[in-house]
Design a protein around this motif. Structure first.
Motif, PDB file in Angstrom:
ATOM      1  N   ASP A  74     -13.846  -3.515   1.558  1.00 28.84           N
ATOM      2  CA  ASP A  74     -12.767  -3.280   0.601  1.00 28.84           C
ATOM      3  C   ASP A  74     -13.068  -3.671  -0.683  1.00 28.84           C
ATOM      4  N   LYS A 122      -7.880  -3.427  -3.654  1.00 33.67           N
ATOM      5  CA  LYS A 122      -6.815  -4.242  -2.907  1.00 33.67           C
ATOM      6  C   LYS A 122      -6.370  -5.451  -3.634  1.00 33.67           C
ATOM      7  N   ALA A 123      -7.389  -6.084  -4.564  1.00 35.08           N
ATOM      8  CA  ALA A 123      -7.152  -7.209  -5.245  1.00 35.08           C
ATOM      9  C   ALA A 123      -8.060  -7.059  -6.558  1.00 35.08           C
ATOM     10  N   THR A 135       0.779  -6.305 -13.967  1.00 37.61           N
ATOM     11  CA  THR A 135       2.206  -6.186 -13.136  1.00 37.61           C
ATOM     12  C   THR A 135       2.730  -4.902 -13.422  1.00 37.61           C
ATOM     13  N   GLN A 138       0.997  -2.164 -11.425  1.00 43.92           N
ATOM     14  CA  GLN A 138       0.949  -2.490  -9.870  1.00 43.92           C
ATOM     15  C   GLN A 138       1.627  -1.591  -8.963  1.00 43.92           C
ATOM     16  N   ASN A 139       2.641  -1.105  -9.150  1.00 43.98           N
ATOM     17  CA  ASN A 139       3.226  -0.115  -8.185  1.00 43.98           C
ATOM     18  C   ASN A 139       2.804   1.256  -8.323  1.00 43.98           C
ATOM     19  N   THR A 141      -0.391   1.643  -8.061  1.00 44.26           N
ATOM     20  CA  THR A 141      -1.883   1.265  -7.296  1.00 44.26           C
ATOM     21  C   THR A 141      -1.785   0.618  -5.903  1.00 44.26           C
ATOM     22  N   ASP A 142      -2.894   0.514  -5.088  1.00 40.48           N
ATOM     23  CA  ASP A 142      -2.758  -0.074  -3.914  1.00 40.48           C
ATOM     24  C   ASP A 142      -3.022  -1.668  -4.125  1.00 40.48           C
ATOM     25  N   LEU A 143      -2.932  -1.932  -5.424  1.00 40.63           N
ATOM     26  CA  LEU A 143      -3.134  -3.656  -5.542  1.00 40.63           C
ATOM     27  C   LEU A 143      -2.111  -4.321  -4.845  1.00 40.63           C
ATOM     28  N   GLU A 144      -2.758  -5.213  -3.765  1.00 40.46           N
ATOM     29  CA  GLU A 144      -1.914  -6.299  -2.885  1.00 40.46           C
ATOM     30  C   GLU A 144      -1.831  -7.635  -3.650  1.00 40.46           C
ATOM     31  N   HIS A 145      -2.860  -8.197  -4.126  1.00 41.63           N
ATOM     32  CA  HIS A 145      -3.081  -9.428  -4.755  1.00 41.63           C
ATOM     33  C   HIS A 145      -3.613  -9.311  -5.989  1.00 41.63           C
ATOM     34  N   ASN A 182       1.808 -13.299  -3.270  1.00 42.03           N
ATOM     35  CA  ASN A 182       0.670 -12.446  -3.631  1.00 42.03           C
ATOM     36  C   ASN A 182       0.162 -12.689  -4.928  1.00 42.03           C
TER      37      ASN A 182
END
Length: 567
Positions: A74, A122-123, A135, A138-139, A141-145, A182
């Motif tokens: 990841d 992912k982070a 922020t 973020q939407n 992208t694949d950023l989860e954290h 998150n």
């Protein structure tokens, strides 16, 4: 030796080939923490951390990443200046089995969004002041954290209490982030237990350690896939080249940003390999560097030409003692001969020019620091285990000494390829050779010289003109602090030569005087036709002057003039 004439210049202390042990990058930290547990690894604004403390913190970070679902392979983005957190998170990601995506903290929202989407990270770990920027995209992208830290987190008392007020004054706002969901705070992560089963074994040849994005001077930035083999090999080459540096005793100036591959390899990775103390500099302004060198007795200073120029032209230079400096390798841009000579005279240490590129982890060539011949103006000779040739631009055949062509290199430090870009990879990597895009030549002795970027070459009235040659001449003028030359559109010559100059403080010179000076040293067709004096030049974060930005400005000016005439 016939195809590698440079090997005859190797001093006895540098082997012609070196053994590169198959180990992961994170193994360097494991071994150094075991060997030098109580030795200071990091100095940051008065706060110090030992190698054992850095390793334990990295294990905590790794454990937390695994707890939020980060798995082997990841991607995790690090968007930090040179701070303890950048050091800790670098090894923490690797110990968790992740791939690091180095991200420039100066990136705009658009640039962050592009890199996160392209890498599939992912982070991300970033400074608190960057939280709003992340922020907002973020939407997309694949950023989860999102992991947030602050400069004050690793400042000693009372600086940690004062810094938030300084930050608010500097940026005009402050950010308060709560730990939960998150969104994660680095200070809370450091309360977690350390990882008991860190990932140390990797597929040395294939597993990626880093996705390092190129500067994107042409088109969109590309993710350079650097394996554990690439980075371990380049660090070991660097250690071999700096054979007089003593393990466990060097003090390294951490001024080059770690999010740039040059700083990452020659400061972060090499220092851990050798057990050196790193003086972390998040914002490398001349006075900050001068104070750090004097107070911490810095022995090694990897840097960029603009850093050395900035120190040499600081009004209070004579107040500082820089005599502790022993070795400096300059990269990222051309090192003017005048700067090299002045810096060596000032410090008594050695400053040599090296050469590299992101795709080579990054170093392939350097001049010899101590024993053997150093040729000023040359990028030096290839490092151990590294091959280099000059190839004809038309036929792709190797050229004899003295002839200008494209520099191509081959070695274990050369990238695996570009992330999700097979066509670009195929164009740049051919039969294991990396086509650098740089024009240069090799002399009879085996020393290499860069004359310019293939795309930066100026063609005026049919003549090939290399900006670097003209810049070297301009730097010899006593009033010139910085100079860059670019080819701009010209209706008669096709392109013409323009020089952009920053003058030294309390110096003045006219365009006519500069023209007269240039004509003494250059053929008429190479002499700049235009001069522009500026207070500063556009640069990357490592101080590389953005020639293309200047060319783009000229193009827009021309378009505007054309539109006005037509109107």
């Amino acid at each position: 030796m016939e195809n590698k004439p440079w090997l005859q210049h190797y001093p006895d202390a540098i082997p012609k080939t070196i053994e590169i042990e198959e180990k992961s990058l994170q193994q360097f930290l494991v071994e150094t923490a075991k060997k030098y547990p109580t030795k200071v690894a990091l100095h940051f604004n008065g706060k110090e951390m030992t190698y054992q403390e850095v390793y334990e913190s990295a294990l905590k970070f790794a454990n937390y990443l695994k707890s939020i679902g980060i798995q082997k392979g990841d991607r995790v983005a690090i968007m930090l200046p040179n701070t303890p957190q950048s050091f800790i998170s670098f090894f923490g990601v690797l110990l968790a089995g992740g791939i690091i995506v180095q991200t420039n903290p100066m990136y705009t929202e658009r640039e962050v969004a592009y890199q996160m989407k392209d890498s599939g990270a992912k982070a991300i770990i970033a400074l608190d002041i960057l939280y709003p920027r992340i922020t907002k995209v973020q939407n997309e992208t694949d950023l989860e954290h999102i992991i947030i830290t602050a400069i004050k987190d690793y400042l000693p008392f009372p600086k940690n209490l004062i810094y938030p007020f300084i930050q608010k004054k500097q940026y005009g706002f402050s950010v308060k982030v709560e730990h939960g969901g998150n969104i994660h705070l680095f200070t809370e992560i450091m309360k977690a237990p350390p990882l008991e089963d860190p990932i140390l074994d990797v597929n040395f040849d294939e597993d990626l350690a880093i996705l390092q994005y190129t500067g994107g001077t042409t088109g969109f930035p590309k993710g350079v896939m650097l394996t554990h083999k690439n980075l371990v090999a380049n660090a070991k080459m660097c250690e071999t080249w700096l054979y007089k540096c003593e393990e466990g005793k060097e003090v390294v100036l951490g001024a080059l940003p770690f999010f740039h591959v040059y700083g990452m390899t020659t400061v972060l990775i090499l220092s851990v390999l050798q057990g050196s103390k790193v003086v972390l500099i998040p914002k490398p302004e001349p006075e900050v560097l001068l104070k750090a060198i004097q107070s911490q007795k810095v022995t090694m200073f990897p840097g960029a030409p603009t850093m050395y120029i900035g120190l040499l032209n600081h009004p209070d230079l004579q107040k500082y003692d820089l005599s502790s400096i022993d070795s400096c390798i300059s990269g990222s841009a051309t090192l003017p001969v005048e700067v090299q000579e002045q810096f060596e005279n000032l410090t008594g240490g050695k400053l040599v020019e090296g050469y590299g590129l992101t795709e080579a982890s990054p170093v392939t060539h350097a001049n010899l620091l101590w024993d053997g011949e150093r040729i000023k103006g040359s990028i030096g000779i290839p490092w151990p285990n590294t091959l280099a040739e000059i190839r004809d631009l038309e036929t792709d055949e190797p050229l004899p000494p003295g002839e200008v062509g494209e520099l191509v290199v081959k070695g274990p430090q050369v990238m695996k390829g570009y992330w999700n870009r097979p066509e670009d990879t195929e164009e740049t990597l051919r039969d294991g050779w990396l086509y650098t895009g740089d024009l240069g030549y090799m002399d009879e002795k085996g020393y290499f010289y860069i004359v310019d970027r293939k795309k930066d070459m100026i063609i005026a009235s049919g003549f090939n003109i290399y900006p670097r040659e003209i810049e070297e001449v301009l730097y010899e003028h006593p009033a010139v602090q910085e100079a860059v030359v670019a080819g701009i559109p010209d209706p008669y010559r096709g392109e013409t030569v323009k020089a952009y100059i920053v003058l030294k403080e309390d110096h003045s010179v006219t365009e006519k005087e500069m023209d007269k000076f240039a004509r003494k040293h250059l053929a008429a067709y190479k002499v700049p036709r235009l001069y522009e004096f500026r207070d500063e030049l556009p640069k990357t974060t490592v101080g590389k002057i953005l020639r293309r930005q200047l060319v783009e400005e000229e193009r827009k000016k021309l378009e505007q003039q054309t539109d006005e005439k037509q109107a």
